[in-house]
Scaffold this active site. Structure first.
Site, PDB file in Angstrom:
ATOM      1  N   MET A 121     -67.473 -19.111   4.487  1.00 57.18           N
ATOM      2  CA  MET A 121     -66.572 -18.103   5.032  1.00 57.18           C
ATOM      3  C   MET A 121     -67.217 -16.720   5.090  1.00 57.18           C
ATOM      4  SD  MET A 121     -62.757 -16.988   3.771  1.00 57.18           S
ATOM      5  CE  MET A 121     -62.039 -18.609   3.913  1.00 57.18           C
ATOM      6  N   TYR A 160     -72.099 -25.988   0.714  1.00 57.75           N
ATOM      7  CA  TYR A 160     -71.130 -27.068   0.560  1.00 57.75           C
ATOM      8  C   TYR A 160     -71.632 -28.357   1.172  1.00 57.75           C
ATOM      9  CZ  TYR A 160     -67.909 -23.242  -0.494  1.00 57.75           C
ATOM     10  OH  TYR A 160     -67.298 -22.143  -1.043  1.00 57.75           O
ATOM     11  N   ARG A 167     -52.965 -20.950  36.720  1.00 56.27           N
ATOM     12  CA  ARG A 167     -52.718 -20.279  35.443  1.00 56.27           C
ATOM     13  C   ARG A 167     -51.550 -19.313  35.548  1.00 56.27           C
ATOM     14  NH1 ARG A 167     -57.465 -16.914  32.352  1.00 56.27           N
ATOM     15  NH2 ARG A 167     -57.064 -15.408  34.013  1.00 56.27           N
ATOM     16  N   LYS A 210     -60.336  -6.294  28.269  1.00 57.97           N
ATOM     17  CA  LYS A 210     -59.395  -7.089  27.461  1.00 57.97           C
ATOM     18  C   LYS A 210     -60.101  -7.590  26.200  1.00 57.97           C
ATOM     19  CE  LYS A 210     -60.542 -11.190  30.203  1.00 57.97           C
ATOM     20  NZ  LYS A 210     -60.133 -11.991  31.379  1.00 57.97           N
TER      21      LYS A 210
END
Ligand code: PLP
Length: 369
Positions: free
Chosen positions: A309, A261, A133, A35
């Site tokens: 980023m 930053y 769940r 998965k």
């Protein structure tokens, strides 16, 4: 090749599959959990490798994850762990995915569409023995049994549960879950329902609780080379993923010069600061800022300043041989040192699962053997 890549070592992965299989009895099958793009490692390549190495089943969380495997020619049975959505039943029948049934409604919906198509479908019943769940709660099982005769197009191929605390030192909850599961299986047997596969074991249970192996085990993490807990040293799982990048810029900053930053790092000495073309959009956890380390020439260099980023900075003042373009390792070995996914995860207050899954689609996966 772009500078930032995740190298996936298929030989290591294959060895991990073999190591896991060596712990199973001859009659117990291996379902490789692939998965979430095989925990960020690349679902297609790893599914193929797992099957070649002796896995007989695959498991995915989402219908489209299963569909993608089929579209790449994978023919092995695929268990769909996630909930069954009415709008996806057509797809799961078309692509021969094996749904996990977690409610009577889901059973009816799958039955309805299977009947319409004149197609029989193998299903596995999920029992919520304590995970809270997904799955039928044990007290819902009699209602399912009462209705089974009308569910003419479903083959009850498996019964499963998911263990909430298999990696936890206290075994109490695990034992309760296991006993609850055995009671449900007994209830089914008493009514003449004897599915071929009973399964419960994730990686941690596979290692710690062989009694939960049943006819098939469902490891994910262990196959990717991470021990689900402190395992005996004899059973060495090999790391599969190595995340690397290159030095894109080197600059000498004077004392007092800030970095990134907010200037959360300010040079206290003349500093050689390297810039790496990898940031949080690639999945590099921002909490590593001023905390984590990378490897350059086999030596550790700390992240300095906020991770941005697309880029981040490291301090290579103490690695004078570092040059533009040099390889930098975020996860994995270089020289005689290694940064483990566990170490990175603990620096960011995360689990290895999260670190793997965070590595974004922007990072190419390069397969090596
Ligand atoms: C993800 C998952 C697994 C695999 O868990 P690991 O801890 O990675 O071995 C097994 N079963 C179910 C139901 C899962 O959701």
């Amino acid at each position: 090749m772009p500078p930032t890549v995740a190298e996936i070592d298929l030989t290591a992965f294959t060895q991990n599959v073999h190591a896991v299989r060596a712990r199973l009895s001859a009659s117990c099958e291996l379902m490789a959990v692939v998965k979430a793009n095989a925990y960020g490692h690349g679902a297609i390549a790893l599914a193929e490798s797992a099957l070649q190495a002796g896995a007989t089943w695959l498991a995915v969380a989402r219908c489209d994850e299963g569909m993608v495997l089929r579209l790449h020619g994978i023919d092995a049975p695929i268990l769909l762990l996630g909930p069954v959505w009415p709008g996806e039943i057509d797809t799961l029948l078309t692509y021969r995915l094996t749904p996990v049934i977690g409610s009577l409604e889901a059973a009816r919906l799958v039955q309805q569409q299977a009947q319409q198509r004149g197609q029989r479908v193998a299903v596995h019943v999920n029992v919520d023995t304590g995970m809270g769940r997904l799955g039928l709660q044990p007290h819902h099982i009699p209602a399912l049994l009462d209705e089974m005769e009308t569910l003419t197009h479903l083959d009850w191929q498996g019964v499963m549960t998911h263990l909430a605390t298999a990696d936890h030192p206290d075994e109490r909850i695990l034992q309760e879950q296991w006993q609850g599961f055995c009671r449900v299986v007994q209830t089914l047997h008493d009514r003449g329902v004897a599915p071929r596969y009973l399964h419960a074991a994730n990686s941690a249970a596979l290692y710690r609780f062989p009694q939960t192996h049943g006819q098939i085990v469902r490891p994910g993490l262990a196959l990717y080379g991470v021990h689900p807990f402190e395992a005996p040293a004899a059973d060495v799982l090999r790391p599969v993923l190595r995340w690397k990048t290159r030095l894109a810029r080197l600059a000498t900053l004077s004392p007092g010069h800030g970095v990134s930053y907010g200037h959360t790092f300010v040079a206290s000495r003349p500093s050689r600061i390297g810039t790496l073309p990898v940031g949080y959009a690639d999945g590099l956890c921002r909490r590593l800022s001023n905390v984590g380390e990378v490897l350059v020439h086999g030596q550790r260099a700390p992240f300095v300043g906020q991770i941005t980023m697309d880029m981040c900075m490291i301090d290579v003042t103490d690695i004078p041989q570092a040059q533009m373009g040099d390889e930098v390792v975020l996860i994995g070995a270089q020289g005689s040192d290694r940064i483990t996914v566990e170490a990175m995860a603990s620096h960011c207050g995360q689990s290895p699962y999260e670190v793997f899954c965070a590595i974004s689609a922007r990072v190419p996966r390069r397969y090596i053997v």
